[in-house]
Scaffold this motif. Sequence first.
Motif, PDB file in Angstrom:
ATOM      1  N   HIS A  14     -63.769 -66.634 -63.131  1.00  0.00           N
ATOM      2  CA  HIS A  14     -65.156 -66.475 -62.713  1.00  0.00           C
ATOM      3  C   HIS A  14     -65.745 -67.772 -62.179  1.00  0.00           C
ATOM      4  N   GLY A  15     -65.045 -68.885 -62.288  1.00  0.00           N
ATOM      5  CA  GLY A  15     -65.572 -70.129 -61.757  1.00  0.00           C
ATOM      6  C   GLY A  15     -65.564 -70.163 -60.246  1.00  0.00           C
ATOM      7  N   LYS A  16     -64.665 -69.400 -59.631  1.00  0.00           N
ATOM      8  CA  LYS A  16     -64.573 -69.364 -58.177  1.00  0.00           C
ATOM      9  C   LYS A  16     -65.502 -68.270 -57.674  1.00  0.00           C
ATOM     10  N   GLN A  17     -66.710 -68.669 -57.377  1.00  0.00           N
ATOM     11  CA  GLN A  17     -67.751 -67.717 -57.040  1.00  0.00           C
ATOM     12  C   GLN A  17     -68.224 -67.911 -55.601  1.00  0.00           C
ATOM     13  N   PHE A  18     -68.805 -66.852 -55.069  1.00  0.00           N
ATOM     14  CA  PHE A  18     -69.437 -66.905 -53.754  1.00  0.00           C
ATOM     15  C   PHE A  18     -70.772 -66.186 -53.884  1.00  0.00           C
ATOM     16  N   PHE A  19     -71.856 -66.974 -54.011  1.00  0.00           N
ATOM     17  CA  PHE A  19     -73.194 -66.423 -54.217  1.00  0.00           C
ATOM     18  C   PHE A  19     -73.207 -65.417 -55.371  1.00  0.00           C
ATOM     19  N   GLY A  20     -72.589 -65.794 -56.468  1.00  0.00           N
ATOM     20  CA  GLY A  20     -72.601 -64.966 -57.655  1.00  0.00           C
ATOM     21  C   GLY A  20     -71.525 -63.904 -57.703  1.00  0.00           C
ATOM     22  N   HIS A  21     -70.664 -63.848 -56.704  1.00  0.00           N
ATOM     23  CA  HIS A  21     -69.592 -62.861 -56.659  1.00  0.00           C
ATOM     24  C   HIS A  21     -68.237 -63.569 -56.596  1.00  0.00           C
ATOM     25  N   PRO A  22     -67.169 -62.869 -56.973  1.00  0.00           N
ATOM     26  CA  PRO A  22     -65.839 -63.494 -56.899  1.00  0.00           C
ATOM     27  C   PRO A  22     -65.544 -63.977 -55.482  1.00  0.00           C
ATOM     28  N   ARG A  23     -64.950 -65.156 -55.385  1.00  0.00           N
ATOM     29  CA  ARG A  23     -64.625 -65.720 -54.066  1.00  0.00           C
ATOM     30  C   ARG A  23     -63.669 -64.808 -53.300  1.00  0.00           C
ATOM     31  N   GLY A  24     -62.881 -64.029 -54.014  1.00  0.00           N
ATOM     32  CA  GLY A  24     -61.963 -63.112 -53.352  1.00  0.00           C
ATOM     33  C   GLY A  24     -62.660 -62.026 -52.566  1.00  0.00           C
ATOM     34  N   LEU A  25     -63.950 -61.778 -52.863  1.00  0.00           N
ATOM     35  CA  LEU A  25     -64.689 -60.774 -52.099  1.00  0.00           C
ATOM     36  C   LEU A  25     -64.772 -61.164 -50.627  1.00  0.00           C
ATOM     37  N   VAL A  26     -64.888 -62.468 -50.351  1.00  0.00           N
ATOM     38  CA  VAL A  26     -64.938 -62.929 -48.966  1.00  0.00           C
ATOM     39  C   VAL A  26     -63.620 -62.621 -48.257  1.00  0.00           C
ATOM     40  N   THR A  27     -62.511 -62.785 -48.971  1.00  0.00           N
ATOM     41  CA  THR A  27     -61.197 -62.479 -48.402  1.00  0.00           C
ATOM     42  C   THR A  27     -61.122 -61.011 -48.002  1.00  0.00           C
ATOM     43  N   CYS A  28     -61.548 -60.139 -48.902  1.00  0.00           N
ATOM     44  CA  CYS A  28     -61.513 -58.700 -48.602  1.00  0.00           C
ATOM     45  C   CYS A  28     -62.514 -58.340 -47.511  1.00  0.00           C
ATOM     46  N   PHE A  29     -63.683 -58.961 -47.554  1.00  0.00           N
ATOM     47  CA  PHE A  29     -64.711 -58.726 -46.538  1.00  0.00           C
ATOM     48  C   PHE A  29     -64.166 -59.031 -45.146  1.00  0.00           C
ATOM     49  N   MET A  30     -63.510 -60.178 -45.001  1.00  0.00           N
ATOM     50  CA  MET A  30     -63.047 -60.608 -43.686  1.00  0.00           C
ATOM     51  C   MET A  30     -61.901 -59.746 -43.163  1.00  0.00           C
ATOM     52  N   VAL A  31     -60.960 -59.390 -44.044  1.00  0.00           N
ATOM     53  CA  VAL A  31     -59.838 -58.579 -43.565  1.00  0.00           C
ATOM     54  C   VAL A  31     -60.330 -57.199 -43.152  1.00  0.00           C
ATOM     55  N   GLU A  32     -61.301 -56.654 -43.879  1.00  0.00           N
ATOM     56  CA  GLU A  32     -61.829 -55.337 -43.517  1.00  0.00           C
ATOM     57  C   GLU A  32     -62.720 -55.424 -42.281  1.00  0.00           C
ATOM     58  N   PHE A  33     -63.449 -56.528 -42.129  1.00  0.00           N
ATOM     59  CA  PHE A  33     -64.253 -56.725 -40.923  1.00  0.00           C
ATOM     60  C   PHE A  33     -63.377 -56.681 -39.678  1.00  0.00           C
ATOM     61  N   PHE A  34     -62.284 -57.438 -39.684  1.00  0.00           N
ATOM     62  CA  PHE A  34     -61.418 -57.484 -38.509  1.00  0.00           C
ATOM     63  C   PHE A  34     -60.664 -56.167 -38.311  1.00  0.00           C
ATOM     64  N   GLU A  35     -60.281 -55.509 -39.411  1.00  0.00           N
ATOM     65  CA  GLU A  35     -59.575 -54.231 -39.272  1.00  0.00           C
ATOM     66  C   GLU A  35     -60.484 -53.172 -38.661  1.00  0.00           C
ATOM     67  N   ARG A  36     -61.735 -53.098 -39.108  1.00  0.00           N
ATOM     68  CA  ARG A  36     -62.668 -52.112 -38.538  1.00  0.00           C
ATOM     69  C   ARG A  36     -63.082 -52.500 -37.121  1.00  0.00           C
ATOM     70  N   PHE A  37     -63.188 -53.797 -36.842  1.00  0.00           N
ATOM     71  CA  PHE A  37     -63.413 -54.265 -35.468  1.00  0.00           C
ATOM     72  C   PHE A  37     -62.342 -53.677 -34.565  1.00  0.00           C
ATOM     73  N   THR A  38     -61.102 -53.758 -35.007  1.00  0.00           N
ATOM     74  CA  THR A  38     -59.975 -53.268 -34.214  1.00  0.00           C
ATOM     75  C   THR A  38     -59.964 -51.750 -34.128  1.00  0.00           C
ATOM     76  N   TYR A  39     -60.154 -51.073 -35.273  1.00  0.00           N
ATOM     77  CA  TYR A  39     -60.088 -49.613 -35.280  1.00  0.00           C
ATOM     78  C   TYR A  39     -61.145 -49.006 -34.367  1.00  0.00           C
ATOM     79  N   TYR A  40     -62.394 -49.447 -34.531  1.00  0.00           N
ATOM     80  CA  TYR A  40     -63.459 -48.875 -33.720  1.00  0.00           C
ATOM     81  C   TYR A  40     -63.417 -49.371 -32.279  1.00  0.00           C
ATOM     82  N   GLY A  41     -62.942 -50.588 -32.091  1.00  0.00           N
ATOM     83  CA  GLY A  41     -62.770 -51.068 -30.732  1.00  0.00           C
ATOM     84  C   GLY A  41     -61.731 -50.254 -29.986  1.00  0.00           C
TER      85      GLY A  41
END
Length: 510
Positions: A14-41
């Motif tokens: 829990h020490g690795k946080q991003f605005f109160g959330h696990p830092r890994g959320l950013v990793t998942c956010f970014m991979v899904e952002f680019f995947e949906r960018f591609t799918y809908y594009g």
Amino acid sequence: MNDPTTTAVVSPPHGKQFFGHPRGLVTCFMVEFFERFTYYGMRSMLVLFLGAAATAANPGFGVDGAIAGAVYALFTGGAYLLAIPGGWIADRLIGQRKAIFSGGLLIAAGNFILAIPATPTVFYSGVFVMVLGIGLLKPNVSSVVGALYEGQPGARRDAGFSIFYMGINLGATIGPLTASALGEKVNWHLGFLVCGIATLLGTLYFLYTQRYLGDAGRPPTNVTPAERKRTWTMLIGIGVAAAILAVALFAREHPPTEHQLALGLFAVQSTLAVLFFGYVLLSKELDVAAKKKIGVIIVFFFCAILFWGGFEQQGTTFNTFAFDYTDRSFLGGLFADGQHPATWYQSVNPAFIIILAPVFAWFWVWLGMRNMDPSAPTKMGMGLVLLGVGFLVMMLAAQLVVSSGGKVGPTWLVLAYLFHTFGELCLSPVGLSNVTKLAPAKFVSRMMGTWFLGTAMGNTIAGLVGGEFAEAKVDQMPHIFLVMTLIGAGAGVFILVISRGLRGWIGDAK
């Protein structure tokens, strides 16, 4: 869709946080952002590229609307269908991380194949590779997000998923505005190339930041070597059988057409649904009350098929209407042909979701505090009625096209998308939530997979119906939209009428 009991889940530090959330959320956010960018594009370009004349300045394959719609059906319906085995492979064999990474590479490779100016056979092979990749990546990113919040308060988990879904809709908004517009206005293959690069960036980002995930998404530890071997053997056997079937179908003098393949896909999806629900209803482990709840899920399942069959026509019917019958002179001076890209309209729905989802979430809570929150069946019925209202708007727009002999303003499409977004916010979250609440514990994961099977069937229908629309004459459009209006609104009214009875079947699962 995935059974959490088969996956090693340990929250990251829990020490690795991003605005109160696990830092890994950013990793998942970014991979899904680019995947949906591609799918809908890619999805925004698909039907328009296939239908573009081979002799045009920006050439496509020049196929008719029915073929283009069938390919769309195979792509979108196949992608959602393969999400079911994609989750199973991760849960039983390789873990979510490897599934996400492998899926990302396959999606990127598929788009790079699409970027090659080659024959339809090469192009369709790229679409197939993309479908495999989406099936691996799509269900497992959500599973990893859930694992990041294991043992944490529900409100914190909900907030994390809200941030994650923002990444989905941001990618879905930006993809058509950039990559699709580039493909439509400059070169289709360049648009596919940009989509491939986007997914590759997201996959590499995931690779180099997965250390923030802790132990979430690692290979399962409670699967014995013997079970693992049996699963690999079965998976290889299925792959070999599929390859033999493909050779048998396409090595013939008259191989199946795209339309026949799409119909075959829908038949397979329907058969899977019948077999699974029949198996559950005949189970001796469930009492009458549990089977009534399964009955409610079946009703919701049909609602999902109807809704997504209409809603997902934004990539086919609505896309065609935007390209051929919508006045796109606004900001047209920025483009050589004096028209803004038709693919821009594919960004309207996800943009509305970003704006309206928090409003709907607050509104349901506000109603709940006053004991006025509509029941789940009522919300499902409202979603279908709003789907019909969106098609009613398109019927009026089509009548105006016929009477004027010209094009209509963008307001019609935007208004139709607005009503469909209202419908989505009534139906989609409610369906997902109630499947988890109504399904017996033993069947929860499989029921979630079946819910996405309904999405797959709806996408397949959207492609087939969109193909018929593209082939229709102008004066037939109002009638087509009228039929869609009656189907959507009629089904919604029917659900509203029987909602009291469905509430009785739901029982104490509020």
